[in-house]
Design an enzyme around this catalytic site. Structure first.
Site, PDB file in Angstrom:
ATOM      1  N   GLY A  12       0.745  -1.150  -0.067  1.00 19.64           N
ATOM      2  CA  GLY A  12       0.139   0.180   0.036  1.00 19.64           C
ATOM      3  C   GLY A  12       0.874   1.286   0.142  1.00 19.64           C
ATOM      4  N   ALA A  13       1.856   1.335  -0.964  1.00 19.70           N
ATOM      5  CA  ALA A  13       2.876   2.365  -0.858  1.00 19.70           C
ATOM      6  C   ALA A  13       2.489   3.460  -1.781  1.00 19.70           C
ATOM      7  CB  ALA A  13       4.133   1.859  -1.128  1.00 19.70           C
ATOM      8  N   ARG A  15       0.201   5.794  -1.786  1.00 25.31           N
ATOM      9  CA  ARG A  15      -0.608   7.123  -1.238  1.00 25.31           C
ATOM     10  C   ARG A  15      -0.172   7.007   0.190  1.00 25.31           C
ATOM     11  NH1 ARG A  15      -5.887   6.381  -1.492  1.00 25.31           N
ATOM     12  NH2 ARG A  15      -5.919   4.241  -2.294  1.00 25.31           N
ATOM     13  N   ASP A  63      -2.612  -7.454  -5.714  1.00 24.45           N
ATOM     14  CA  ASP A  63      -3.708  -7.406  -4.671  1.00 24.45           C
ATOM     15  C   ASP A  63      -3.237  -8.369  -3.445  1.00 24.45           C
ATOM     16  OD1 ASP A  63      -5.991  -7.657  -3.136  1.00 24.45           O
ATOM     17  OD2 ASP A  63      -7.349  -7.767  -4.532  1.00 24.45           O
ATOM     18  N   ASN A  89       1.411  -2.372   5.175  1.00 28.06           N
ATOM     19  CA  ASN A  89       0.711  -1.187   5.404  1.00 28.06           C
ATOM     20  C   ASN A  89      -0.591  -1.167   4.521  1.00 28.06           C
ATOM     21  OD1 ASN A  89       0.571   2.039   5.859  1.00 28.06           O
ATOM     22  ND2 ASN A  89       0.553   1.669   3.513  1.00 28.06           N
ATOM     23  N   SER A 141      -3.876   0.164  14.098  1.00 25.13           N
ATOM     24  CA  SER A 141      -4.881   1.258  14.457  1.00 25.13           C
ATOM     25  C   SER A 141      -5.307   1.473  15.617  1.00 25.13           C
ATOM     26  CB  SER A 141      -6.077   1.187  13.500  1.00 25.13           C
ATOM     27  OG  SER A 141      -6.841   2.279  13.601  1.00 25.13           O
ATOM     28  N   TYR A 154     -13.338  -2.983  10.554  1.00 24.89           N
ATOM     29  CA  TYR A 154     -12.014  -2.390  10.736  1.00 24.89           C
ATOM     30  C   TYR A 154     -11.244  -2.732  12.139  1.00 24.89           C
ATOM     31  CZ  TYR A 154      -8.443   1.154   9.918  1.00 24.89           C
ATOM     32  OH  TYR A 154      -7.078   2.001   9.625  1.00 24.89           O
TER      33      TYR A 154
HETATM   34  P1  NAP Z   1      -4.831   5.232   1.925  1.00 28.13           P
HETATM   35  O1  NAP Z   1      -4.439   6.691   1.941  1.00 28.13           O
HETATM   36  O2  NAP Z   1      -6.271   4.969   1.626  1.00 28.13           O
HETATM   37  O3  NAP Z   1      -4.094   4.225   1.080  1.00 28.13           O
HETATM   38  C1  NAP Z   1      -4.116   2.867   1.033  1.00 28.13           C
HETATM   39  C2  NAP Z   1      -3.016   2.232   0.442  1.00 28.13           C
HETATM   40  O4  NAP Z   1      -3.400   0.938   0.296  1.00 28.13           O
HETATM   41  C3  NAP Z   1      -3.130   2.497  -1.101  1.00 28.13           C
HETATM   42  O5  NAP Z   1      -1.537   2.301  -1.489  1.00 28.13           O
HETATM   43  C4  NAP Z   1      -3.861   1.345  -1.866  1.00 28.13           C
HETATM   44  O6  NAP Z   1      -3.501   1.104  -3.248  1.00 28.13           O
HETATM   45  C5  NAP Z   1      -3.226   0.261  -0.994  1.00 28.13           C
HETATM   46  N1  NAP Z   1      -4.311  -0.884  -0.928  1.00 28.13           N
HETATM   47  C6  NAP Z   1      -5.461  -0.938  -0.595  1.00 28.13           C
HETATM   48  N2  NAP Z   1      -6.158  -2.300  -0.784  1.00 28.13           N
HETATM   49  C7  NAP Z   1      -5.205  -2.906  -1.451  1.00 28.13           C
HETATM   50  C8  NAP Z   1      -4.798  -4.292  -1.717  1.00 28.13           C
HETATM   51  N3  NAP Z   1      -5.913  -5.378  -1.678  1.00 28.13           N
HETATM   52  N4  NAP Z   1      -3.427  -4.777  -2.206  1.00 28.13           N
HETATM   53  C9  NAP Z   1      -2.704  -3.976  -2.226  1.00 28.13           C
HETATM   54  N5  NAP Z   1      -2.727  -2.680  -1.701  1.00 28.13           N
HETATM   55  C10 NAP Z   1      -4.069  -2.211  -1.193  1.00 28.13           C
HETATM   56  O7  NAP Z   1      -4.650   4.771   3.399  1.00 28.13           O
HETATM   57  P2  NAP Z   1      -3.609   5.387   4.444  1.00 28.13           P
HETATM   58  O8  NAP Z   1      -4.435   6.003   5.549  1.00 28.13           O
HETATM   59  O9  NAP Z   1      -2.414   5.649   4.108  1.00 28.13           O
HETATM   60  O10 NAP Z   1      -3.453   3.852   5.578  1.00 28.13           O
HETATM   61  C11 NAP Z   1      -2.464   3.295   5.395  1.00 28.13           C
HETATM   62  C12 NAP Z   1      -2.490   2.218   6.506  1.00 28.13           C
HETATM   63  O11 NAP Z   1      -2.677   2.921   7.809  1.00 28.13           O
HETATM   64  C13 NAP Z   1      -3.691   1.340   6.359  1.00 28.13           C
HETATM   65  O12 NAP Z   1      -3.330  -0.103   6.806  1.00 28.13           O
HETATM   66  C14 NAP Z   1      -4.594   1.880   7.644  1.00 28.13           C
HETATM   67  O13 NAP Z   1      -5.660   1.121   7.933  1.00 28.13           O
HETATM   68  C15 NAP Z   1      -3.834   2.372   8.479  1.00 28.13           C
HETATM   69  N6  NAP Z   1      -4.116   3.624   9.133  1.00 28.13           N
HETATM   70  C16 NAP Z   1      -4.363   4.691   8.834  1.00 28.13           C
HETATM   71  C17 NAP Z   1      -5.087   5.746   9.755  1.00 28.13           C
HETATM   72  C18 NAP Z   1      -5.346   6.960   9.257  1.00 28.13           C
HETATM   73  O14 NAP Z   1      -5.845   7.795   9.890  1.00 28.13           O
HETATM   74  N7  NAP Z   1      -5.198   7.406   7.756  1.00 28.13           N
HETATM   75  C19 NAP Z   1      -4.948   5.307  11.115  1.00 28.13           C
HETATM   76  C20 NAP Z   1      -4.870   4.210  11.398  1.00 28.13           C
HETATM   77  C21 NAP Z   1      -4.356   3.389  10.498  1.00 28.13           C
HETATM   78  P3  NAP Z   1      -4.094   1.772  -4.539  1.00 28.13           P
HETATM   79  O15 NAP Z   1      -3.321   3.313  -4.218  1.00 28.13           O
HETATM   80  O16 NAP Z   1      -3.574   1.176  -5.836  1.00 28.13           O
HETATM   81  O17 NAP Z   1      -5.429   1.949  -4.052  1.00 28.13           O
END
Ligand code: NAP
Length: 243
Positions: A12-13, A15, A63, A89, A141, A154
């Site tokens: 998930g790198a 974004r 995926d 991630n 999280s 989640y």
């Molecule tokens: P995000 O901006 O929505 O980015 C998600 C990333 O995961 C994207 O690179 C996406 O790829 C990838 N992804 C999603 N489904 C996937 C799959 N099936 N296979 C491979 N890649 C996949 O999310 P984020 O906020 O950066 O979150 C990153 C991590 O931190 C997640 O595990 C999230 O649960 C955790 N987290 C986030 C927060 C927050 O407040 N943001 C808080 C706690 C934990 P595409 O770009 O190709 O779609």
């Protein structure tokens, strides 16, 4: 664990947190293996940014929930080299109250966090064990620690990943592989973009959302020699919302 020629595989790198972790680990001297799902534009942008920093970025679209795809893309690479660090991630949320939650919303969220962790970690682990070194960091999280209404799926996924982190940490620590988790609170990414930010900020002791770099810095630390005695921990990066 710092220095040139080290490899970091980040799922998930393309974004958000994953991209920020890629930037930070580039600065730390890692070659980046950047997995993502389908956003080729964001992934290509990350590659350009890493290269502009003088780093190397290999894009790996797959995926994480699809074991065959994971093997197809990773196996040929893993025959050549084993990443020094793996950052699990990739994550995904589909928030709704339990009484409205569809089976697909439950399954798909667990699938990315838990099966995604399993498929990618299983692929990389043997090489780390043979080499007797490695770091695995799972991005969990606050929801998996405290629970959050609207996030039964989640929270279950992230709490499950915390359990997996602690079990795996005990299994592999004597083989030189250190496994930990980082638990972000509310961080400014696409995932939180549609939330009522002003309302939520009032509930966070530090009164603001975190920045992706503030999570990436902790991941960088856990990958470093300075973290050589940290095993099976969940490090919270949450502005005090859960203590
Ligand atoms: P995000 O901006 O929505 O980015 C998600 C990333 O995961 C994207 O690179 C996406 O790829 C990838 N992804 C999603 N489904 C996937 C799959 N099936 N296979 C491979 N890649 C996949 O999310 P984020 O906020 O950066 O979150 C990153 C991590 O931190 C997640 O595990 C999230 O649960 C955790 N987290 C986030 C927060 C927050 O407040 N943001 C808080 C706690 C934990 P595409 O770009 O190709 O779609």
């Amino acid at each position: 664990m710092s220095g040139k020629d080290k490899i970091a595989l980040i799922t998930g790198a393309s974004r958000g947190l994953g991209a920020s972790i890629a930037h930070r680990l580039t600065k730390d001297g890692y070659e980046i293996w950047a997995n993502y799902h389908s956003n080729h534009e964001a992934a290509n942008q990350l590659k350009q940014e890493v290269e502009a920093m003088g780093g190397t970025c290999r894009l790996l679209p797959f995926d994480v929930t699809d074991e065959m795809q994971v093997a197809e893309i990773l196996t040929p690479l893993l025959e050549q080299s084993t990443p020094d660090v793996l950052i699990n991630n990739a994550g995904f949320n589909k928030d709704t109250l339990m009484m409205w939650m569809k089976s697909e919303e439950w399954q798909s969220v667990l699938d990315v966090s838990l099966n995604g962790f399993f498929h990618v970690t299983k692929a990389v682990l043997l090489g780390m064990l043979k080499r007797k070194s490695g770091r695995i960091i799972n991005i969990v999280s606050t929801a998996g620690q405290s629970g959050l209404p609207g996030q039964v799926n989640y929270s279950a996924a992230k709490a499950g990943l915390i359990g997996a982190t602690k079990s795996l940490a005990q299994e592999v620590v004597r083989k030189g592989v250190l496994v930990n988790a980082v638990a972000p609170g509310f961080i400014e990414t696409d995932m939180t973009a549609k939330l009522p930010v002003d309302e939520i900020k009032k509930t966070i002791p530090i009164k603001r959302f975190g920045k992706p770099e503030e999570v990436a810095g902790v991941v960088s630390f856990l990958c470093s020699e300075d973290a050589s005695y940290i095993v099976g921990q969940v490090i919270s990066v949450n502005g005090g919302i859960y203590m």
